[in-house]
Design an enzyme around this catalytic site. Structure first.
Site, short mmCIF file in Angstrom:
data_model
loop_
_atom_site.label_atom_id
_atom_site.label_comp_id
_atom_site.label_asym_id
_atom_site.label_seq_id
_atom_site.Cartn_x
_atom_site.Cartn_y
_atom_site.Cartn_z
N GLU A 45 0.80 -1.29 0.15
CA GLU A 45 0.00 -0.19 -0.13
C GLU A 45 0.77 1.28 0.01
OE1 GLU A 45 -2.91 -0.32 3.21
OE2 GLU A 45 -3.73 -2.06 2.51
N HIS A 82 -8.31 1.12 1.70
CA HIS A 82 -7.99 1.08 3.24
C HIS A 82 -8.97 2.03 4.13
CE1 HIS A 82 -4.66 -0.32 6.27
NE2 HIS A 82 -5.75 -0.26 6.70
#
Length: 526
Positions: free
Chosen positions: A261, A279
């Site tokens: 990420e 997220h």
């Protein structure tokens, strides 16, 4: 002197008000440049952050007054905890403030997946009317498999029961009594994979849980299963899941977290039966407000009253107690870690006995350290403050016993873990050098310091084992630092606790397991 706190990331006005109400002077500087932060951090007793501010060892060198760093949220990856600990800086987080929000996002993702809502929305807004294309499935009556039934997982279970789903859970730390209380059926992982129509993950990322949904485990799932991950990236083998989605074995997946990420690209992207979000598990106004208020309260309580809550790196003890307690805290945590790394089934009970001088210390802090060490191998976010609460939530009974009479040692701590399958005890002490040591395992006397990397072996006490064991390590290029042995009787059960330089490769562990007479071998990290 009035304590001063710097807020370097965005927190709510209500959090600022809490600091002021508690008698703490506060400066609100969200988005402050790192060089300017380094220049002024020496003027503050506390630093309140979210995820943007990086609390590095270099920054801490300038933080001559700093007593506490408060992270509004769970993750503390942006804080150099060893460096903070070395400088006596308490690091706090707010481990439960995001729980409801994250659980709700998992439920929302499950619905989006079941009814193909994102794809249907895109199609409809593009001017199409593909009513027959989007044939979803009902939630009611389906079986939801929850991997990790702690704080967030149990909230998901509660919501799923309300949706009339059947809920099964795999969690080695979930007691049968706790499972009954929250309305789930506790099962082993293989059974969950075989039965679940939907699988949702709510476990931290540890060595044991990485790729828990591997290619092999995905193959064991029920055909047509749908998988939701709002916990941690890396719990699922994304490449293997892509193949399972393309083959049709897995009907769909909904992911909020990814192995890398920010996720600019990922094996799951571009598939029609996948829903992805960036997220967002903790991204609600309520969750952000909750963690901001909690961190303000915790930091104020510490700076004004000396109370410590949700500390990552220190137990709830006063400055006067710290020098005497510190070595025993290290002992208790490592005894717990030793037992936790060997525990593979649900824990029912933990008994801790304090004998001799240690019985006169604050044993609650020692017990918290032991339980944190015990739970951390599978529950990475556990700290010495939250550990007793986590244990209680999971139905683990904790019993403490003190004995003033001395035996062979001035102080002795014995930790006994009772699981669904067995009972295991380990004892330790602290000598005058201040170093914690193991002095008995399962009643067998042994004398070993804790090393960063160790190998624990149980075997039959027969001639030749030590030679074969040492030769195997030597042939593999694994250097032995210390070698401790013990046995219950000649020709009976024996143990070896060996410190090695570096981590022993998995292939070496497998070869040790193959030595005649070896019952169990386990690599340990401390």
């Amino acid at each position: 002197m009035t304590p001063r706190v710097l807020i370097s990331d965005q927190l709510s006005d209500a959090a600022v008000a809490i600091f002021k109400e508690r008698g703490v002077e506060v400066d609100f500087r969200p988005g402050i440049d790192k060089d300017e932060l380094a220049a002024i951090i020496g003027d503050y007793d506390g630093l309140a952050i979210r995820s943007a501010t990086k609390v590095t060892a270099k920054l801490l060198e300038n933080a001559t007054r700093l007593k506490v760093v408060g992270r509004a949220g769970i993750g503390v990856d942006n804080v150099d905890i060893p460096a903070a600990t070395a400088r006596g800086v308490i690091v706090m987080n707010t481990p439960f403030g995001n729980s409801i929000t994250t659980a709700e996002h998992a439920i929302a993702m499950m619905f989006a997946l079941a009814r193909e809502i994102p794809a249907a929305d895109a199609s409809t807004q593009a001017g199409k009317w593909e009513k027959n294309r989007f044939m979803g499935v009902e939630i009611t009556g389906k079986t939801l498999g929850i991997i990790g039934c702690g704080n967030i997982g149990s909230i998901v279970a509660d919501r799923a029961v309300g949706l009339k789903m059947r809920v099964v859970a795999f969690d080695p730390f979930l007691s049968p009594e706790r499972a009954l209380d929250i309305g789930v059926e506790k099962v082993e992982l293989d059974e969950l994979l075989a039965r679940a129509d939907f699988i949702t993950l709510h476990t931290p990322m540890t060595a044991q849980t990485k790729n828990i949904l591997s290619a092999e485990n995905l193959a064991r799932t029920k055909k047509g299963v749908r998988i939701v991950n709002c916990a941690r990236g890396g719990l699922v083998d994304e490449a293997a899941l892509r193949e399972a989605l393309l083959s049709g074995h897995v009907a769909g997946a909904a992911f909020d977290v990814f192995s890398v990420e920010p996720a600019k690209e990922n094996p799951l992207f571009g598939l029609p039966n996948v829903v992805c979000t960036p997220h967002l598990g903790a991204a609600t106004n309520e969750a952000q407000e909750n963690v901001a208020l909690q961190v303000a309260e915790q930091m104020s309580d510490y700076l004004v009253r000396g109370a410590i809550s949700n500390a990552i790196n220190f137990p709830s003890i006063t400055a006067e107690e710290a020098p005497r307690l510190k070595p025993f805290i290290a002992l208790a945590e490592r005894l717990g870690s030793f037992a936790g790394q060997l525990t593979e089934s649900g824990i029912k009970e933990v008994r801790i006995t304090y004998e001799g001088a240690v019985s006169g210390l604050k044993i609650k802090a020692l017990t918290a350290a032991a339980i944190a060490g015990l739970l951390r191998p599978l529950l990475q976010d556990v700290n010495v403050v939250s550990a007793p609460i986590v244990a209680k939530e999971r139905g683990i009974a904790i019993e403490e016993t003190t004995r003033e009479a001395e035996g062979d040692f001035e102080s002795l701590v014995t930790l006994t873990v009772v699981t669904e399958r067995q009972e295991r005890s380990v004892s330790g002490t602290v000598f005058h050098d201040g170093k914690p040591r193991i002095v008995a395992i399962k009643g067998i006397k042994v004398d070993a310091e804790f090393g960063p990397s160790m190998i624990y072996v149980t075997n039959e006490d027969k001639p030749g084992f030590i030679g074969r064991f040492a030769s195997l390590l030597g042939d593999a290029g694994v250097n032995i630092a210390t070698f401790a042995l013990g046995r219950d009787a000649q020709g009976g059960s024996a143990i070896a606790l060996v410190e090695v330089d570096g981590e022993a490769p998995a292939a070496v562990i497998d070869r040790i397991q193959g030595i005649a007479g070896v019952k169990q071998v386990k690599p340990l990290r401390f």
